[in-house]
Write a protein that holds these residues in place. Structure first.
Motif, PDB file in Angstrom:
ATOM      1  N   TYR A  32      23.618  -0.675  -2.145  1.00 16.67           N
ATOM      2  CA  TYR A  32      22.497  -0.269  -1.311  1.00 16.67           C
ATOM      3  C   TYR A  32      21.401   0.387  -2.138  1.00 16.67           C
ATOM      4  CZ  TYR A  32      25.517  -1.387   2.523  1.00 16.67           C
ATOM      5  OH  TYR A  32      26.334  -2.070   3.380  1.00 16.67           O
ATOM      6  N   TYR A  33      20.178   0.187  -1.689  1.00 18.78           N
ATOM      7  CA  TYR A  33      18.997   0.739  -2.339  1.00 18.78           C
ATOM      8  C   TYR A  33      18.205   1.479  -1.272  1.00 18.78           C
ATOM      9  CZ  TYR A  33      14.864   0.791  -5.393  1.00 18.78           C
ATOM     10  OH  TYR A  33      13.813   1.162  -6.194  1.00 18.78           O
ATOM     11  N   LEU A  34      17.906   2.732  -1.551  1.00 13.98           N
ATOM     12  CA  LEU A  34      17.272   3.638  -0.596  1.00 13.98           C
ATOM     13  C   LEU A  34      16.003   4.174  -1.238  1.00 13.98           C
ATOM     14  CD1 LEU A  34      17.848   5.159   2.112  1.00 13.98           C
ATOM     15  CD2 LEU A  34      19.285   6.696   0.802  1.00 13.98           C
ATOM     16  N   ILE A  35      14.899   4.135  -0.491  1.00 18.06           N
ATOM     17  CA  ILE A  35      13.628   4.632  -1.046  1.00 18.06           C
ATOM     18  C   ILE A  35      12.933   5.562  -0.036  1.00 18.06           C
ATOM     19  CG2 ILE A  35      13.285   2.610  -2.513  1.00 18.06           C
ATOM     20  CD1 ILE A  35      10.841   2.839   0.122  1.00 18.06           C
ATOM     21  N   TYR A  36      12.133   6.452  -0.605  1.00 17.13           N
ATOM     22  CA  TYR A  36      11.199   7.251   0.167  1.00 17.13           C
ATOM     23  C   TYR A  36       9.821   6.957  -0.416  1.00 17.13           C
ATOM     24  CZ  TYR A  36       8.284  11.214   1.437  1.00 17.13           C
ATOM     25  OH  TYR A  36       7.249  11.988   1.895  1.00 17.13           O
ATOM     26  N   ALA A  37       8.866   6.582   0.448  1.00 15.48           N
ATOM     27  CA  ALA A  37       7.533   6.239  -0.014  1.00 15.48           C
ATOM     28  C   ALA A  37       6.490   6.880   0.888  1.00 15.48           C
ATOM     29  CB  ALA A  37       7.346   4.719  -0.033  1.00 15.48           C
ATOM     30  N   GLU A  38       5.304   7.063   0.312  1.00 13.44           N
ATOM     31  CA  GLU A  38       4.177   7.589   1.060  1.00 13.44           C
ATOM     32  C   GLU A  38       3.018   6.606   0.955  1.00 13.44           C
ATOM     33  OE1 GLU A  38       3.410  11.529  -0.480  1.00 13.44           O
ATOM     34  OE2 GLU A  38       5.298  12.297   0.345  1.00 13.44           O
TER      35      GLU A  38
ATOM     36  N   GLY B 112       0.771  -1.239   0.000  1.00 14.29           N
ATOM     37  CA  GLY B 112       0.000   0.000   0.000  1.00 14.29           C
ATOM     38  C   GLY B 112       0.803   1.290   0.000  1.00 14.29           C
ATOM     39  N   TRP B 113       2.046   1.223  -0.450  1.00 15.77           N
ATOM     40  CA  TRP B 113       2.912   2.393  -0.497  1.00 15.77           C
ATOM     41  C   TRP B 113       3.190   2.811  -1.935  1.00 15.77           C
ATOM     42  CZ3 TRP B 113       4.236   4.793   3.964  1.00 15.77           C
ATOM     43  CH2 TRP B 113       4.039   4.068   5.148  1.00 15.77           C
TER      44      TRP B 113
END
Length: 174
Positions: free
Chosen positions: A165-171, A136-137
């Protein structure tokens, strides 16, 4: 301010990303026990609370009961058998998370001394994205980066050019 040696290059990269997507006015719940990176976040002005070592595969009460607006999860999901459960239960509307990527030239990490320090998952980027989307993101921003080591050999050479490395920003989706 930050050194470029391991793990500080990774810390510097992560704190720069965090500062671009999360305001210091927002309270953070960091998944996992207090760690050196939390000190970096606090030095940058963030208010951070940590979970208390509970098994997030079976006990998601910390993410259900927090009043934090943001969840951070730096190198935690690879240790969980079922990261979907905690991602689904998060009530905060924002998350910043990172994982080590699966590397074709290196086996999955497993500590020789700590029976709990092992990776159940080593994700490819599309798998991590899919996990978040299914829970749900909506991923707003993503970034891969290397963390080379100063050693001689084929694997250290590959680590200089292969994102680790893998970096995410989610809402949270509405």
């Amino acid at each position: 301010m930050y050194e470029t040696t391991f793990p500080n290059k990774r810390y510097k990269h992560t704190i720069t990303f965090l500062k671009e997507v999360v305001s210091t006015d927002e309270k953070i719940l960091d998944l996992g026990v207090r760690n050196p990176f939390v000190e970096y976040m606090e030095r940058e002005g963030y208010t951070v609370q940590n979970t208390s070592g509970e098994d997030l595969d079976t006990d998601t009460s910390a993410v259900l009961q927090t009043d934090a607006e943001v969840i951070t999860a730096f190198e935690i999901f690879e240790h969980l058998l079922a990261p979907f459960n905690v991602l689904r239960d998060i009530k905060a509307t924002k998350i910043v998370a990172s994982v080590p990527l699966r590397l074709w030239f290196s086996p999955a990490y497993r500590s020789k001394t700590d029976p709990w320090d092992r990776h159940y998952h080593e994700f490819e980027d599309w798998q991590f994205d899919w996990l978040f989307e299914k829970a749900g993101w909506e991923i707003i921003r993503r970034e891969k980066f290397t963390n080379p080591v100063n050693k001689i050999g084929i694997r250290p050479l590959l680590r200089k050019i292969t994102p680790r490395y893998y970096l995410i920003y989610a809402e949270r989706k509405s």
